[in-house]
Write a protein that holds these residues in place. Structure first.
Motif, PDB file in Angstrom:
ATOM      1  N   MET A 138      -2.882  21.083   4.604  1.00  0.00           N
ATOM      2  CA  MET A 138      -3.568  19.917   5.111  1.00  0.00           C
ATOM      3  C   MET A 138      -3.796  18.897   3.982  1.00  0.00           C
ATOM      4  O   MET A 138      -3.809  17.700   4.239  1.00  0.00           O
ATOM      5  N   GLU A 139      -3.954  19.391   2.771  1.00  0.00           N
ATOM      6  CA  GLU A 139      -4.156  18.500   1.619  1.00  0.00           C
ATOM      7  C   GLU A 139      -2.937  17.597   1.404  1.00  0.00           C
ATOM      8  O   GLU A 139      -3.090  16.412   1.100  1.00  0.00           O
ATOM      9  N   GLN A 140      -1.750  18.146   1.581  1.00  0.00           N
ATOM     10  CA  GLN A 140      -0.524  17.342   1.433  1.00  0.00           C
ATOM     11  C   GLN A 140      -0.447  16.245   2.494  1.00  0.00           C
ATOM     12  O   GLN A 140       0.003  15.137   2.217  1.00  0.00           O
ATOM     13  N   THR A 141      -0.905  16.551   3.687  1.00  0.00           N
ATOM     14  CA  THR A 141      -0.914  15.557   4.765  1.00  0.00           C
ATOM     15  C   THR A 141      -1.874  14.421   4.414  1.00  0.00           C
ATOM     16  O   THR A 141      -1.565  13.247   4.634  1.00  0.00           O
ATOM     17  N   LEU A 142      -3.025  14.758   3.850  1.00  0.00           N
ATOM     18  CA  LEU A 142      -3.984  13.736   3.431  1.00  0.00           C
ATOM     19  C   LEU A 142      -3.400  12.875   2.315  1.00  0.00           C
ATOM     20  O   LEU A 142      -3.503  11.646   2.359  1.00  0.00           O
ATOM     21  N   ILE A 143      -2.752  13.486   1.360  1.00  0.00           N
ATOM     22  CA  ILE A 143      -2.130  12.731   0.266  1.00  0.00           C
ATOM     23  C   ILE A 143      -1.080  11.781   0.816  1.00  0.00           C
ATOM     24  O   ILE A 143      -1.012  10.606   0.426  1.00  0.00           O
ATOM     25  N   ARG A 144      -0.280  12.253   1.749  1.00  0.00           N
ATOM     26  CA  ARG A 144       0.742  11.400   2.372  1.00  0.00           C
ATOM     27  C   ARG A 144       0.084  10.237   3.133  1.00  0.00           C
ATOM     28  O   ARG A 144       0.511   9.097   3.027  1.00  0.00           O
ATOM     29  N   CYS A 145      -0.976  10.527   3.867  1.00  0.00           N
ATOM     30  CA  CYS A 145      -1.689   9.501   4.630  1.00  0.00           C
ATOM     31  C   CYS A 145      -2.265   8.440   3.691  1.00  0.00           C
ATOM     32  O   CYS A 145      -2.142   7.237   3.952  1.00  0.00           O
ATOM     33  N   ILE A 146      -2.869   8.867   2.611  1.00  0.00           N
ATOM     34  CA  ILE A 146      -3.451   7.932   1.631  1.00  0.00           C
ATOM     35  C   ILE A 146      -2.352   7.070   1.018  1.00  0.00           C
ATOM     36  O   ILE A 146      -2.487   5.847   0.913  1.00  0.00           O
ATOM     37  N   THR A 147      -1.260   7.684   0.647  1.00  0.00           N
ATOM     38  CA  THR A 147      -0.159   6.967   0.014  1.00  0.00           C
ATOM     39  C   THR A 147       0.493   5.973   0.970  1.00  0.00           C
ATOM     40  O   THR A 147       0.731   4.820   0.593  1.00  0.00           O
ATOM     41  N   GLU A 148       0.750   6.398   2.188  1.00  0.00           N
ATOM     42  CA  GLU A 148       1.434   5.527   3.152  1.00  0.00           C
ATOM     43  C   GLU A 148       0.570   4.370   3.638  1.00  0.00           C
ATOM     44  O   GLU A 148       1.093   3.342   4.054  1.00  0.00           O
ATOM     45  N   ASN A 149      -0.739   4.523   3.586  1.00  0.00           N
ATOM     46  CA  ASN A 149      -1.635   3.512   4.139  1.00  0.00           C
ATOM     47  C   ASN A 149      -2.476   2.799   3.087  1.00  0.00           C
ATOM     48  O   ASN A 149      -3.458   2.150   3.428  1.00  0.00           O
ATOM     49  N   LYS A 150      -2.082   2.880   1.837  1.00  0.00           N
ATOM     50  CA  LYS A 150      -2.932   2.342   0.773  1.00  0.00           C
ATOM     51  C   LYS A 150      -3.172   0.833   0.899  1.00  0.00           C
ATOM     52  O   LYS A 150      -4.292   0.369   0.707  1.00  0.00           O
ATOM     53  N   GLU A 151      -2.137   0.060   1.243  1.00  0.00           N
ATOM     54  CA  GLU A 151      -2.328  -1.391   1.374  1.00  0.00           C
ATOM     55  C   GLU A 151      -3.218  -1.718   2.564  1.00  0.00           C
ATOM     56  O   GLU A 151      -4.091  -2.579   2.486  1.00  0.00           O
ATOM     57  N   MET A 152      -2.997  -1.030   3.682  1.00  0.00           N
ATOM     58  CA  MET A 152      -3.800  -1.290   4.877  1.00  0.00           C
ATOM     59  C   MET A 152      -5.265  -0.921   4.653  1.00  0.00           C
ATOM     60  O   MET A 152      -6.161  -1.649   5.069  1.00  0.00           O
ATOM     61  N   VAL A 153      -5.502   0.177   3.969  1.00  0.00           N
ATOM     62  CA  VAL A 153      -6.866   0.616   3.708  1.00  0.00           C
ATOM     63  C   VAL A 153      -7.549  -0.369   2.749  1.00  0.00           C
ATOM     64  O   VAL A 153      -8.716  -0.721   2.945  1.00  0.00           O
ATOM     65  N   TYR A 154      -6.822  -0.845   1.766  1.00  0.00           N
ATOM     66  CA  TYR A 154      -7.388  -1.843   0.847  1.00  0.00           C
ATOM     67  C   TYR A 154      -7.764  -3.111   1.614  1.00  0.00           C
ATOM     68  O   TYR A 154      -8.856  -3.648   1.442  1.00  0.00           O
ATOM     69  N   ARG A 155      -6.862  -3.590   2.479  1.00  0.00           N
ATOM     70  CA  ARG A 155      -7.156  -4.800   3.260  1.00  0.00           C
ATOM     71  C   ARG A 155      -8.359  -4.587   4.173  1.00  0.00           C
ATOM     72  O   ARG A 155      -9.175  -5.486   4.364  1.00  0.00           O
ATOM     73  N   LEU A 156      -8.470  -3.391   4.723  1.00  0.00           N
ATOM     74  CA  LEU A 156      -9.605  -3.073   5.581  1.00  0.00           C
ATOM     75  C   LEU A 156     -10.906  -3.154   4.779  1.00  0.00           C
ATOM     76  O   LEU A 156     -11.864  -3.799   5.203  1.00  0.00           O
ATOM     77  N   ALA A 157     -10.936  -2.533   3.627  1.00  0.00           N
ATOM     78  CA  ALA A 157     -12.134  -2.584   2.776  1.00  0.00           C
ATOM     79  C   ALA A 157     -12.413  -4.016   2.331  1.00  0.00           C
ATOM     80  O   ALA A 157     -13.550  -4.481   2.352  1.00  0.00           O
ATOM     81  N   PHE A 158     -11.360  -4.743   1.969  1.00  0.00           N
ATOM     82  CA  PHE A 158     -11.518  -6.129   1.526  1.00  0.00           C
ATOM     83  C   PHE A 158     -12.067  -7.000   2.653  1.00  0.00           C
ATOM     84  O   PHE A 158     -12.846  -7.932   2.397  1.00  0.00           O
ATOM     85  N   SER A 159     -11.686  -6.713   3.887  1.00  0.00           N
ATOM     86  CA  SER A 159     -12.172  -7.515   5.014  1.00  0.00           C
ATOM     87  C   SER A 159     -13.696  -7.401   5.153  1.00  0.00           C
ATOM     88  O   SER A 159     -14.328  -8.292   5.696  1.00  0.00           O
ATOM     89  N   TYR A 160     -14.272  -6.340   4.642  1.00  0.00           N
ATOM     90  CA  TYR A 160     -15.721  -6.181   4.680  1.00  0.00           C
ATOM     91  C   TYR A 160     -16.397  -6.857   3.494  1.00  0.00           C
ATOM     92  O   TYR A 160     -17.392  -7.553   3.657  1.00  0.00           O
ATOM     93  N   VAL A 161     -15.872  -6.643   2.297  1.00  0.00           N
ATOM     94  CA  VAL A 161     -16.607  -7.044   1.093  1.00  0.00           C
ATOM     95  C   VAL A 161     -16.125  -8.343   0.452  1.00  0.00           C
ATOM     96  O   VAL A 161     -16.822  -8.924  -0.367  1.00  0.00           O
ATOM     97  N   LYS A 162     -14.921  -8.785   0.790  1.00  0.00           N
ATOM     98  CA  LYS A 162     -14.367 -10.052   0.296  1.00  0.00           C
ATOM     99  C   LYS A 162     -14.318 -10.121  -1.236  1.00  0.00           C
ATOM    100  O   LYS A 162     -14.513 -11.162  -1.830  1.00  0.00           O
ATOM    101  N   ASN A 163     -14.083  -8.980  -1.861  1.00  0.00           N
ATOM    102  CA  ASN A 163     -14.043  -8.918  -3.310  1.00  0.00           C
ATOM    103  C   ASN A 163     -13.079  -7.802  -3.716  1.00  0.00           C
ATOM    104  O   ASN A 163     -13.214  -6.663  -3.255  1.00  0.00           O
ATOM    105  N   LYS A 164     -12.134  -8.146  -4.583  1.00  0.00           N
ATOM    106  CA  LYS A 164     -11.076  -7.213  -4.976  1.00  0.00           C
ATOM    107  C   LYS A 164     -11.636  -5.934  -5.611  1.00  0.00           C
ATOM    108  O   LYS A 164     -11.273  -4.830  -5.222  1.00  0.00           O
TER     109      LYS A 164
END
Length: 163
Positions: free
Chosen positions: A1-27
């Motif tokens: 399951m850890e490998q699946t999480l690593i893959r999920c984090i890697t594949e979605n890193k830009e989307m997750v960053y944009r999601l967090a940025f949409s809340y805080v508006k700061n890099k």
């Protein structure tokens, strides 16, 4: 399951960053939220019931971490005007879609996050419902209400520009 999480984090890193940025508006704050979310995901990985829902589970962690960050920020005391000017950028940021960004920022958080997840992260209604722990119909309703508010706000701003 850890490998699946690593893959999920890697594949979605830009989307997750944009999601967090949409809340805080700061890099920097968005990057901190992403880092905290990754750490929280690994710590609570044993609580995940199904690998199929790992993406929405991880997104929910990011959303909750962003909201926690904003709550903590509200408790901070504002700084005086001189300090703000000292740290202000020397040049103005230029945005091509400033009206849309302003209108989006004016939306209540419950509406804004649905717009961001649907149109900027290209998630399906079912995925958004799972991430936000909401009923699918509630998400649909908020989406249509948010679009209506955006449409009204954009028309209102366009009318002000004409006058």
């Amino acid at each position: 399951m850890e490998q699946t999480l690593i893959r999920c984090i890697t594949e979605n890193k830009e989307m997750v960053y944009r999601l967090a940025f949409s809340y805080v508006k700061n890099k920097e704050d968005a990057l901190d939220i992403v880092q905290d979310s990754i750490q929280k995901a690994f710590v609570s990985l044993s609580q995940l019931k199904s690998e199929k829902s790992i993406k929405s589970w991880y997104y929910r962690i990011v959303v909750n971490t962003s909201l926690d960050f904003l709550r903590k920020q509200k408790r901070l005391l504002p700084v005086d005007e001189a300090t703000l000017e000292m740290h202000a950028p020397l040049t103005e940021d230029v945005y091509s879609d400033i009206d849309l960004k302003r209108a989006l920022n004016d939306l209540p958080p419950a509406y804004r996050i649905i717009i961001v997840l649907r149109y900027f992260e290209d998630l399906k209604i079912e995925e958004i419902a799972e991430i936000l722990c909401e009923n699918k119909n509630t998400v649909k309703t908020r989406l249509y209400q948010a679009l209506g508010k955006l449409r009204f706000k954009m028309k209102d701003e366009a009318m002000e520009e004409v006058q």
